[in-house]
Write a protein that holds these residues in place. Structure first.
Motif, PDB file in Angstrom:
ATOM      1  N   PRO A 195       0.824  -1.218   0.000  1.00  0.00           N
ATOM      2  CA  PRO A 195       0.000   0.000   0.000  1.00  0.00           C
ATOM      3  C   PRO A 195       0.857   1.267   0.000  1.00  0.00           C
ATOM      4  CG  PRO A 195      -0.614  -1.462   1.826  1.00  0.00           C
ATOM      5  CD  PRO A 195       0.614  -2.038   1.209  1.00  0.00           C
ATOM      6  N   LEU A 196       0.363   2.277  -0.644  1.00  0.00           N
ATOM      7  CA  LEU A 196       0.986   3.615  -0.731  1.00  0.00           C
ATOM      8  C   LEU A 196       2.310   3.646  -1.487  1.00  0.00           C
ATOM      9  CD1 LEU A 196      -0.681   3.730   2.261  1.00  0.00           C
ATOM     10  CD2 LEU A 196       0.115   6.072   2.034  1.00  0.00           C
ATOM     11  N   MET A 197       2.645   2.556  -2.166  1.00  0.00           N
ATOM     12  CA  MET A 197       3.807   2.600  -3.067  1.00  0.00           C
ATOM     13  C   MET A 197       3.272   3.127  -4.400  1.00  0.00           C
ATOM     14  SD  MET A 197       6.565   1.735  -1.643  1.00  0.00           S
ATOM     15  CE  MET A 197       6.942   1.245   0.045  1.00  0.00           C
ATOM     16  N   SER A 198       2.820   4.371  -4.364  1.00  0.00           N
ATOM     17  CA  SER A 198       1.916   4.851  -5.408  1.00  0.00           C
ATOM     18  C   SER A 198       2.434   6.052  -6.183  1.00  0.00           C
ATOM     19  CB  SER A 198       0.593   5.224  -4.742  1.00  0.00           C
ATOM     20  OG  SER A 198       0.862   6.003  -3.603  1.00  0.00           O
ATOM     21  N   LYS A 199       3.695   6.387  -5.991  1.00  0.00           N
ATOM     22  CA  LYS A 199       4.208   7.578  -6.664  1.00  0.00           C
ATOM     23  C   LYS A 199       5.060   7.223  -7.885  1.00  0.00           C
ATOM     24  CE  LYS A 199       2.600  10.522  -3.668  1.00  0.00           C
ATOM     25  NZ  LYS A 199       1.800  11.688  -3.892  1.00  0.00           N
ATOM     26  N   VAL A 200       5.214   8.214  -8.741  1.00  0.00           N
ATOM     27  CA  VAL A 200       6.138   8.128  -9.874  1.00  0.00           C
ATOM     28  C   VAL A 200       7.124   9.287  -9.718  1.00  0.00           C
ATOM     29  CG1 VAL A 200       6.362   8.308 -12.386  1.00  0.00           C
ATOM     30  CG2 VAL A 200       4.400   7.116 -11.391  1.00  0.00           C
TER      31      VAL A 200
ATOM     32  N   TYR B  33      -6.580  14.837 -10.343  1.00  0.00           N
ATOM     33  CA  TYR B  33      -6.435  15.368  -8.988  1.00  0.00           C
ATOM     34  C   TYR B  33      -5.014  15.324  -8.429  1.00  0.00           C
ATOM     35  CZ  TYR B  33     -11.492  15.071  -9.203  1.00  0.00           C
ATOM     36  OH  TYR B  33     -12.794  15.229  -9.581  1.00  0.00           O
ATOM     37  N   ARG B  34      -4.056  14.816  -9.184  1.00  0.00           N
ATOM     38  CA  ARG B  34      -2.660  14.786  -8.715  1.00  0.00           C
ATOM     39  C   ARG B  34      -1.777  15.482  -9.753  1.00  0.00           C
ATOM     40  NH1 ARG B  34      -2.287  14.293  -3.478  1.00  0.00           N
ATOM     41  NH2 ARG B  34      -4.111  15.564  -3.884  1.00  0.00           N
ATOM     42  N   HIS B  35      -0.548  15.803  -9.364  1.00  0.00           N
ATOM     43  CA  HIS B  35       0.305  16.599 -10.256  1.00  0.00           C
ATOM     44  C   HIS B  35       1.780  16.259 -10.075  1.00  0.00           C
ATOM     45  CE1 HIS B  35      -3.198  18.845  -8.766  1.00  0.00           C
ATOM     46  NE2 HIS B  35      -3.317  19.271 -10.003  1.00  0.00           N
TER      47      HIS B  35
ATOM     48  N   THR C 247     -10.903  10.988  -2.176  1.00  0.00           N
ATOM     49  CA  THR C 247     -10.519   9.964  -3.140  1.00  0.00           C
ATOM     50  C   THR C 247      -9.049   9.624  -2.897  1.00  0.00           C
ATOM     51  OG1 THR C 247     -10.539   9.347  -5.483  1.00  0.00           O
ATOM     52  CG2 THR C 247      -9.969  11.610  -4.993  1.00  0.00           C
ATOM     53  N   ALA C 248      -8.498   8.704  -3.706  1.00  0.00           N
ATOM     54  CA  ALA C 248      -7.151   8.198  -3.403  1.00  0.00           C
ATOM     55  C   ALA C 248      -6.377   7.897  -4.672  1.00  0.00           C
ATOM     56  CB  ALA C 248      -7.260   6.914  -2.580  1.00  0.00           C
ATOM     57  N   CYS C 249      -5.068   7.885  -4.541  1.00  0.00           N
ATOM     58  CA  CYS C 249      -4.220   7.355  -5.609  1.00  0.00           C
ATOM     59  C   CYS C 249      -4.474   5.844  -5.704  1.00  0.00           C
ATOM     60  CB  CYS C 249      -2.745   7.570  -5.287  1.00  0.00           C
ATOM     61  SG  CYS C 249      -2.298   9.298  -5.052  1.00  0.00           S
ATOM     62  N   ALA C 250      -4.236   5.272  -6.872  1.00  0.00           N
ATOM     63  CA  ALA C 250      -4.410   3.829  -7.027  1.00  0.00           C
ATOM     64  C   ALA C 250      -3.425   3.112  -6.109  1.00  0.00           C
ATOM     65  CB  ALA C 250      -4.167   3.435  -8.477  1.00  0.00           C
ATOM     66  N   GLY C 251      -3.914   2.102  -5.405  1.00  0.00           N
ATOM     67  CA  GLY C 251      -3.042   1.345  -4.512  1.00  0.00           C
ATOM     68  C   GLY C 251      -2.907   1.961  -3.136  1.00  0.00           C
ATOM     69  N   CYS C 252      -3.756   2.920  -2.819  1.00  0.00           N
ATOM     70  CA  CYS C 252      -3.689   3.560  -1.497  1.00  0.00           C
ATOM     71  C   CYS C 252      -5.042   3.453  -0.802  1.00  0.00           C
ATOM     72  CB  CYS C 252      -3.307   5.027  -1.630  1.00  0.00           C
ATOM     73  SG  CYS C 252      -3.407   5.889  -0.044  1.00  0.00           S
ATOM     74  N   PRO C 253      -5.078   2.819   0.373  1.00  0.00           N
ATOM     75  CA  PRO C 253      -6.346   2.723   1.101  1.00  0.00           C
ATOM     76  C   PRO C 253      -6.604   3.922   2.023  1.00  0.00           C
ATOM     77  CG  PRO C 253      -4.686   1.372   2.183  1.00  0.00           C
ATOM     78  CD  PRO C 253      -4.001   2.061   1.031  1.00  0.00           C
TER      79      PRO C 253
ATOM     80  N   GLY D 270      -6.659   7.490   1.156  1.00  0.00           N
ATOM     81  CA  GLY D 270      -7.589   8.448   0.564  1.00  0.00           C
ATOM     82  C   GLY D 270      -7.449   9.834   1.177  1.00  0.00           C
ATOM     83  N   CYS D 271      -6.303  10.464   0.964  1.00  0.00           N
ATOM     84  CA  CYS D 271      -6.080  11.807   1.552  1.00  0.00           C
ATOM     85  C   CYS D 271      -6.537  12.906   0.616  1.00  0.00           C
ATOM     86  CB  CYS D 271      -4.607  12.004   1.874  1.00  0.00           C
ATOM     87  SG  CYS D 271      -3.637  12.504   0.437  1.00  0.00           S
ATOM     88  N   ILE D 272      -6.972  12.552  -0.595  1.00  0.00           N
ATOM     89  CA  ILE D 272      -7.308  13.605  -1.566  1.00  0.00           C
ATOM     90  C   ILE D 272      -8.709  14.129  -1.254  1.00  0.00           C
ATOM     91  CG2 ILE D 272      -7.559  14.172  -4.003  1.00  0.00           C
ATOM     92  CD1 ILE D 272      -5.732  11.717  -4.600  1.00  0.00           C
TER      93      ILE D 272
ATOM     94  N   SER E 182       7.560   5.286  -2.450  1.00  0.00           N
ATOM     95  CA  SER E 182       6.479   5.405  -1.466  1.00  0.00           C
ATOM     96  C   SER E 182       5.951   6.828  -1.403  1.00  0.00           C
ATOM     97  CB  SER E 182       7.039   5.023  -0.092  1.00  0.00           C
ATOM     98  OG  SER E 182       6.191   5.462   0.934  1.00  0.00           O
ATOM     99  N   CYS E 183       4.660   6.957  -1.080  1.00  0.00           N
ATOM    100  CA  CYS E 183       4.114   8.266  -0.718  1.00  0.00           C
ATOM    101  C   CYS E 183       4.811   8.689   0.576  1.00  0.00           C
ATOM    102  CB  CYS E 183       2.606   8.146  -0.496  1.00  0.00           C
ATOM    103  SG  CYS E 183       1.871   9.664   0.137  1.00  0.00           S
ATOM    104  N   LEU E 184       5.283   9.904   0.637  1.00  0.00           N
ATOM    105  CA  LEU E 184       6.023  10.351   1.832  1.00  0.00           C
ATOM    106  C   LEU E 184       5.119  10.482   3.054  1.00  0.00           C
ATOM    107  CD1 LEU E 184       8.583  12.896   0.334  1.00  0.00           C
ATOM    108  CD2 LEU E 184       9.066  10.662   1.314  1.00  0.00           C
ATOM    109  N   PHE E 185       3.802  10.488   2.849  1.00  0.00           N
ATOM    110  CA  PHE E 185       2.912  10.499   4.014  1.00  0.00           C
ATOM    111  C   PHE E 185       3.037   9.197   4.807  1.00  0.00           C
ATOM    112  CE2 PHE E 185      -0.313  13.536   1.779  1.00  0.00           C
ATOM    113  CZ  PHE E 185       0.569  14.581   1.968  1.00  0.00           C
ATOM    114  N   ALA E 186       3.580   8.167   4.171  1.00  0.00           N
ATOM    115  CA  ALA E 186       3.705   6.860   4.850  1.00  0.00           C
ATOM    116  C   ALA E 186       5.079   6.688   5.481  1.00  0.00           C
ATOM    117  CB  ALA E 186       3.435   5.741   3.847  1.00  0.00           C
TER     118      ALA E 186
HETATM  119  S1  SF4 Z   1      -1.905   9.231   1.173  1.00  0.00           S
HETATM  120 FE1  SF4 Z   1      -2.815  10.588  -0.386  1.00  0.00          FE
HETATM  121  S2  SF4 Z   1      -1.131  11.262  -1.745  1.00  0.00           S
HETATM  122 FE2  SF4 Z   1      -0.431   9.495  -0.526  1.00  0.00          FE
HETATM  123  S3  SF4 Z   1      -0.841   7.746  -1.875  1.00  0.00           S
HETATM  124 FE3  SF4 Z   1      -2.626   7.961  -0.528  1.00  0.00          FE
HETATM  125  S4  SF4 Z   1      -4.076   9.251  -1.650  1.00  0.00           S
HETATM  126 FE4  SF4 Z   1      -2.089   9.448  -2.674  1.00  0.00          FE
END
Ligand code: SF4
Length: 584
Positions: A69-74, A179-181, A283-289, A291-293, A487-491
Motif C-alpha cells: 500500500p501507498l507505493m503509489s508515486k512516480v 487530482y494529482r500533479h 478519493t485516493a491514488c491507485a493502490g492507497c487505502p 484516501g487523503c485527496i 512510497s508516498c512520503l505520508f507513509a
Molecule cells: S496518502 Fe494521499 S497522496 Fe499518498 S498515496 Fe494515498 S491518496 Fe495518494
C-alpha cells in the motif's frame, strides 16, 4: 516481474519510434529517484539547455510498486525550465500502477513531435497521436476528450498539460488523472517544448504476486497499520489542511507575501472550514487505502433564478496557503475558485500563488502598474486574482511571460528582489524559521518535502548548527530511500528503513534489502552529483531579505544562525556532490 535489471521504454517523439531496453543497475539504484538519476546520467544532455529536443523526460517507478500500500508515486526527472538544471518532481494518481501493469520500470521520452501529440504506451502499445485540436484546451477538457479517445478505463493513467505548459512556463505542472500533479519546477513546460500535450499509460498487462511465505502476512500487517491504527488518520480526516490553523496559531503561516505569519481572519480557510463548508468526498491514488485527496465543490450560477452547476476541486495545505493566506483571500469557496482556474491553466498552484503575492506587493509599492498586471492587484481581491492566474497561465503579456519563468526573474527587471518569497523556487507553506528556509533554499528539489526542516524548527529549541545540518542530511537520505521505492512520503512513519528491507526481501529483492543504508547514501550522492554537474552552485543561493524579517512564535528570525546553517549545509552538499568511485 522481479528482475535484476530495469525494463525501460524509450520513445523518440521525432520519429514516433520506441524501443525496450534492459538496463543494469538495479542493485545500485533500486528504482524511483535512483532510477531517474541513473537514466538522466545516461541520457541527459548536460551541456545543452532544458528545451533541447534531445533532453529526456523520465518517469520511473520502484521495486515495491504494486506490491504494498501507498507505493503509489512516480518520479519524474528532467532538466528544468526554472533553473536549467536537473530536477525531480513526484506525482501520484494511477500512473505508478499503470506503468507496473504495462511491465515498465521507466518511460523515457526524447525528441520533439512535429505536431501537438499524445503519446499512448502500454505493454503492447506505442502510438504517437496527432492531437493538434487539443492545443490550447484546458487540462480538464483535454482529460475529458482523451478519456473518450483512449480505451482502458480503470487501468490507464492520463497525464496532460494546459496552456501554461504549451507556453513553456517554468511554473507549468503535469496533471495526473485530474487530482494529482507533477507540480514543481516546470515539468509541464518540458512537455510543451516537446509538443507533447498528453501521455496515456495503459496498464494492460498483469503480474503475479510474490510466491514466498513472507509476503502475505507482511502485506496484511502494513495494510492494518495504515487502515486500522491512527497512523494515517489525519491524512484521511481533515488532510494536510489541518496545518493551516496549527501554523497560524504558532505564527508560522506565510500570509500576504510573508508580510505576516498569522492572520486573525484565518478561520475562513482552515482545514476545518474547508471540510464543513466545501468537502464533497475523499478519493485516493491507485493502490492507497488512505484516501487523503479532499475534493471540495465550486458552485457556478448559469441561469435564473436558481440554476447552478458544481465542479470538484482538490485542496491541500500547500494550495490553500498559496492561493489563500499568501494572497489574503480568506474565504474557502473563493480559494477553490482560484485553484480551479490554476488547474485549468495547468499551473503549479504553489508557484503561481507565491508569484502573484510578490506581484501584489510590487503593485502596491508602485514597481508595477496596471500596464503590466492588466488588472489592479490587491490582497484579498479574489476576482482580480482569478484574472491574474489566467494571465499568468496564458502568458498574456511580457510581464506575465517573465513572471512565469520565476518571481526572481521578474524582480530582477522590475525591482522587489528583497520581498520575493523564493527559496530555490517559490516558497512552501511554512514560515517556521531558519532550518526550513535553508532546507528549501538549498534542497535538491527546493521542496518542503526534501527534508523535514519545518518539523525540526518546531521541535528543537537549541541552535546547534552541526546538529541541524546533520538532521537535514540524514532526513534527506531517509526520504531518498522512500522515493526510490517509490512510497508516498505520508507513509514515512510506516515504512521505516527496516520495514522497507522486509518488504524488499518479501518480494524477492534480497540484494537490495541487505544494505538499505548504503543504497540510500549512494543514491543521495548520485542525485547531488547530477544536480551539481548541471550547474547548481549552492554557494550562490541567496535568501531574500523578507525571510530575515520573519517573526514567529520563537521571536524574530536569527540571521546569524541562518547564515551559519546556510554555509554549513552548502559545505555538506558540496561534499555529497564530489565525484567518487560511483563515477557519476
Ligand atoms: S496518502 Fe494521499 S497522496 Fe499518498 S498515496 Fe494515498 S491518496 Fe495518494
Amino acid at each position: 516481474m522481479i528482475r535484476d535489471y530495469f525494463r525501460v521504454l524509450t520513445v523518440d517523439l521525432s520519429t514516433g519510434r520506441g524501443r525496450i531496453e534492459e538496463i543494469d543497475g538495479r542493485t545500485a539504484c533500486a528504482g524511483g529517484s535512483g532510477l531517474a538519476a541513473l537514466l538522466f546520467s545516461k541520457t541527459g544532455l548536460f551541456d545543452r539547455t532544458w528545451d533541447d529536443p534531445g533532453q529526456p523526460l523520465i518517469f520511473a517507478i520502484g521495486p515495491l510498486t504494486g506490491y504494498f500500500p501507498l507505493m503509489s508515486k512516480v518520479v519524474c526527472a528532467f532538466k528544468s525550465p526554472y533553473h536549467d538544471q536537473y530536477a525531480e518532481s513526484h506525482g501520484g494518481g494511477r500512473a505508478a500502477l499503470s506503468l507496473r501493469f504495462a511491465d515498465l520500470d521507466a518511460l523515457v521520452i526524447t525528441g520533439k513531435a512535429r505536431r501537438p501529440s499524445c503519446l499512448v504506451v502500454g505493454s503492447r502499445t506505442l502510438e504517437v497521436k496527432d492531437v493538434h485540436y487539443l492545443w490550447g484546451k484546458s487540462v480538464q477538457r483535454t482529460g475529458r476528450i482523451l478519456r473518450r479517445m483512449v480505451g482502458g478505463s480503470g487501468h490507464r493513467s492520463i497525464l496532460r498539460i494546459g496552456p501554461a505548459g504549451e507556453n513553456l512556463s517554468a511554473m507549468a505542472c503535469i496533471n495526473v488523472d485530474t487530482y494529482r500533479h507533477f507540480g514543481r519546477l516546470g515539468g509541464g513546460g518540458v512537455m510543451g517544448a516537446k509538443n507533447l500535450k498528453a501521455i496515456v499509460i495503459v496498464g494492460d498487462g498483469s503480474f503475479d504476486l510474490p510466491a514466498g511465505k513472507e509476503y502475505s502476512p507482511l502485506f496484511q500487517k502494513i495494510y492494518g497499520q495504515v487502515t486500522e491504527t491512527s497512523m494515517m488518520d489525519k491524512y484521511h480526516n481533515l488532510g494536510t489542511p489541518i496545518n493551516v490553523a496549527v501554523l497560524n496559531g504558532i505564527q508560522a503561516l506565510p500570509c500576504r507575501n510573508l508580510q505576516a505569519t498569522s492572520d486573525p481572519a484565518i478561520d475562513g480557510i482552515t482545514g476545518e472550514t474547508f471540510a464543513e463548508r466545501t468537502l464533497l468526498r475523499n478519493t485516493a491514488c491507485a493502490g492507497c487505502p488512505v484516501g487523503c485527496i479532499h475534493l471540495g465543490f465550486v458552485r457556478e450560477k448559469f441561469g435564473e433564478p436558481h440554476e447552478y452547476l458544481y465542479r470538484q476541486v482538490t485542496y491541500d495545505h500547500e494550495p490553500i496557503f498559496a492561493m489563500g493566506a499568501m494572497l489574503g483571500v480568506l474565504d474557502a469557496s473563493q480559494v477553490l475558485i482560484l485553484l480551479e482556474i490554476a488547474e485549468k491553466m495547468g499551473l503549479d498552484v504553489m508557484s503561481a500563488g507565491v508569484a502573484l503575492a510578490w506581484a501584489t506587493e510590487a503593485f502596491e509599492k508602485g514597481l508595477l502598474s496596471e500596464e503590466e498586471t492588466l488588472t489592479p492587484l490587491k490582497f484579498g481581491d479574489a476576482g482580480a486574482y482569478g484574472l491574474a492566474v489566467k494571465h499568468l497561465g496564458e502568458g498574456a503579456n511580457d510581464f506575465y511571460r517573465l513572471l512565469a519563468q520565476g518571481t526572481l526573474k521578474a524582480a530582477a527587471k522590475y525591482g522587489g528582489t528583497d520581498f520575493a518569497c523564493v527559496l530555490g523556487q517559490e516558497m512552501g507553506g511554512y514560515a517556521t524559521g531558519e532550518v526550513f528556509f535553508v532546507s528549501q533554499a538549498l534542497g535538491l528539489r527546493h521542496s518542503h518535502l526534501d527534508a523535514g526542516g519545518y518539523s525540526y524548527d518546531q521541535k528543537q529549541k537549541g541552535k546547534d548548527v552541526a546538529q541541524a545540518v546533520e538532521f537535514l542530511v540524514q532526513d534527506e537520505k531517509a526520504r531518498v530511500l522512500l522515493t526510490s521505492m517509490v512510497s508516498c512520503l505520508f507513509a514515512r512513519e510506516v515504512y521505516k528503513e527496516t520495514v522497507l528491507a522486509d518488504c524488499l526481501n518479501a518480494v524477492g529483492y534480497r540484494d537490495l534489502a541487505q544494505n538499505t543504508g548504503d543504497l540510500a547514501r549512494r543514491i543521495q550522492k548520485m542525485r547531488w552529483q547530477i544536480r551539481l554537474k548541471t550547474g547548481f552552485d549552492p554557494g550562490s543561493v541567496q535568501i531574500p531579505e523578507r525571510f530575515k524579517q520573519v517573526v514567529t512564535w520563537k521571536g524574530p528570525l536569527d540571521t546569524e544562525y541562518l547564515d551559519s546553517l546556510q554555509k554549513a549545509y552548502t559545505q555538506q552538499i558540496r561534499e555529497m556532490g564530489k565525484s567518487d568511485e560511483s563515477g557519476s
